[in-house]
Design an enzyme around this catalytic site. Structure first.
Site, PDB file in Angstrom:
ATOM      1  N   HIS A  12       0.860  -1.180   0.000  1.00  0.00           N
ATOM      2  CA  HIS A  12       0.000   0.000   0.000  1.00  0.00           C
ATOM      3  C   HIS A  12       0.900   1.234   0.000  1.00  0.00           C
ATOM      4  O   HIS A  12       1.696   1.425   0.936  1.00  0.00           O
ATOM      5  CB  HIS A  12      -0.889   0.042   1.240  1.00  0.00           C
ATOM      6  CG  HIS A  12      -1.842  -1.110   1.344  1.00  0.00           C
ATOM      7  ND1 HIS A  12      -2.664  -1.289   2.436  1.00  0.00           N
ATOM      8  CD2 HIS A  12      -2.115  -2.136   0.504  1.00  0.00           C
ATOM      9  CE1 HIS A  12      -3.391  -2.382   2.270  1.00  0.00           C
ATOM     10  NE2 HIS A  12      -3.073  -2.911   1.090  1.00  0.00           N
ATOM     11  N   TYR A  37       3.006   1.761  13.775  1.00  0.00           N
ATOM     12  CA  TYR A  37       3.396   2.811  12.837  1.00  0.00           C
ATOM     13  C   TYR A  37       2.795   4.155  13.229  1.00  0.00           C
ATOM     14  O   TYR A  37       1.672   4.252  13.702  1.00  0.00           O
ATOM     15  CB  TYR A  37       3.037   2.447  11.392  1.00  0.00           C
ATOM     16  CG  TYR A  37       1.634   1.963  11.141  1.00  0.00           C
ATOM     17  CD1 TYR A  37       0.662   2.806  10.618  1.00  0.00           C
ATOM     18  CD2 TYR A  37       1.281   0.641  11.407  1.00  0.00           C
ATOM     19  CE1 TYR A  37      -0.616   2.360  10.359  1.00  0.00           C
ATOM     20  CE2 TYR A  37       0.002   0.183  11.156  1.00  0.00           C
ATOM     21  CZ  TYR A  37      -0.948   1.048  10.632  1.00  0.00           C
ATOM     22  OH  TYR A  37      -2.221   0.597  10.389  1.00  0.00           O
TER      23      TYR A  37
END
Length: 462
Positions: free
Chosen positions: A66, A129
């Protein structure tokens, strides 16, 4: 325990961060994001606003490629992953791949447009993240995707994909030949119809240009409502520049609104969205006592126009990412001093021109090219003087040069003083000395042309 270190990779902007683990019999501790230390080592000050965590129960879970419209810092809290990244940005690096194994002691900074994928190697792996935009369901329409099994990129997965856990959506992603590259960040020019704006548009044909009446910088709601996500730079080429009219009650209000309120609104969105702001200022922030002005000289404006520009300089200077360009005696499209002198010469008129104000001309082509240089080279933020180079001369001397270049006798231009010229006129006070020191912009790799050379070309173009 290793030392904190940041390592570059084959993908520009993709950085591997080696994290020290401070451990004893109780376990370990790490600084997963330490702004001061990491930015000092070259990690971008990317301004994270969201922290997300994914638990992967089984080894072999493989998340698809992605490419997202924001930057992120990925790491592992516990377990191990095989990370893979592919550059899906427009440009020569499209399709470049990098792989790194991540444990708790390794993180990777992933810039916008670089596709991120990982495969868990241990049961119970926790993947973490930080991102610098808030995720929403609508944001996925801005993603770019790549198939995990793409034969061109040909990632060698530790656990074969046939034995991995992959979502149905990730399995359907396109091969590299069918991928839609992520476009670069947009540049927005405020005041694109002005003389500097037009020069910028010639150099930046893909930039977005906004201007009155649709985009009014003085209206906070209009500025805040613009689609700023995906913007990589704001160039403010708009200003109220009617120096004499600014001394009137109506002009004073309009000048403060455009040059201060409008700039404050732009600073607000630039700070909120972490967008570099380029702002054009002027020698009028000084009183002209110094014969040559440096970037570090304190403000001492003489009139309303200079006061508003000094106030705006103070606002822009608070941004962590900004380029403040001080310039003077700007010449571009439309009516200006050079065109007026050339027309007077053509008509046989012998003008009187002030001979006690000194500076250099600045052609909008030079100013625009300097702005593009600072942005394209990611020069250090701060204030830069930017005019054309060459001798410092008075308006009268410049007028005589114009007359000479168009075939008239320079002596047809007579000298007068500012005081004599102002008799019977409502004029704003002007700096006597407008010349700006150019050493900082030259040190940044941009050396402006001599104004006399640019003047000759300008007159030849008509």
């Amino acid at each position: 325990m290793s030392e904190l270190a940041v390592e570059t990779t084959a993908i520009p902007g993709l950085l591997v961060v080696h994290l020290p683990l401070h451990g004893d019999e109780r376990g370990w501790f790490k600084e997963n994001w330490q702004r001061a230390k990491m930015t000092a080592l070259g990690l971008p000050d990317f301004g994270p606003v969201q922290h997300s965590v994914a638990l992967n129960s089984e080894a072999g879970v493989t998340r698809g490629f992605h490419a997202e419209p924001w930057d992120k810092l990925v790491s592992v809290a516990t377990g191990r992953v095989f990370g893979a990244w592919v550059d899906l940005r427009e440009g020569p690096g499209f399709g470049q791949a990098v792989t790194v194994e991540l444990g708790p002691d390794t993180a990777v900074f992933v810039p916008r447009g670089v596709a991120n994928s990982y495969q868990t190697l241990d049961h119970g792996t926790v993947y973490s993240y930080l991102v610098n935009e808030h995720w929403s369901p609508d944001s996925t329409s801005e993603y770019t995707y790549l198939n995990l099994a793409d034969p061109t990129v040909a990632i060698t997965w530790p656990i074969p994909l046939a034995e991995s856990t992959i979502s149905a959506a990730d399995a359907r992603h396109p091969l590299l030949d069918d991928v839609r590259p992520m476009p670069p960040l947009r540049t927005v020019i405020i005041g694109g119809n002005g003389q500097l704006g037009r020069a910028l548009r010639r150099l930046l044909p893909d930039a977005e240009s906004v201007d009155l009446p649709e985009f009014d910088c003085t209206d906070e709601a209009t500025v805040a409502g613009y689609p700023w996500r995906g913007v990589g730079a704001i160039i403010n080429a708009a200003a109220y520049t009617a120096v004499d009219a600014a001394e009137t009650p109506e002009g004073r209000r309009a000048c403060w609104a455009a040059n201060v309120t409008g700039v404050a609104n732009l600073c607000r969105v630039a700070a909120e969205h972490r967008i570099p702001l380029v702002h054009v200022s002027t020698d009028y922030v000084f009183d002209g006592t110094a014969e040559v002005h440096t970037e570090d000289e304190g403000f001492s404006p003489l009139g309303v126009y200079g006061q508003t520009k000094a106030a705006a300089d103070a606002l822009v200077g608070q941004l962590s990412r900004h380029y403040l360009l001080r310039t003077s005696w700007v010449i571009g499209d439309g009516r200006n001093f050079v065109r007026t002198m050339a027309e007077l010469a053509a008509k046989g008129i012998k003008p009187s021109v002030v001979d006690d104000q000194y500076g250099r001309l600045t052609f909008t082509s030079t100013l625009a090219a300097g702005i593009v240089h600072l942005l394209s080279t990611a020069a250090p933020s701060g204030t830069y003087n930017l005019t054309n180079d060459g001798p410092i001369e008075s308006w009268c001397e410049i007028a005589r040069t114009v007359f000479s270049m168009v075939g008239r006798e320079p002596s047809d231009v007579t000298a007068t003083t500012t005081q004599e010229y102002g008799i019977g006129k409502q004029l704003a006070p002007r700096p006597q000395h407008s010349a700006l020191n150019l050493s900082r912009i030259i040190a940044a790799g941009y050396a402006p042309d001599d104004w006399r050379d640019q003047l000759a070309a300008y007159l030849q173009e008509g």
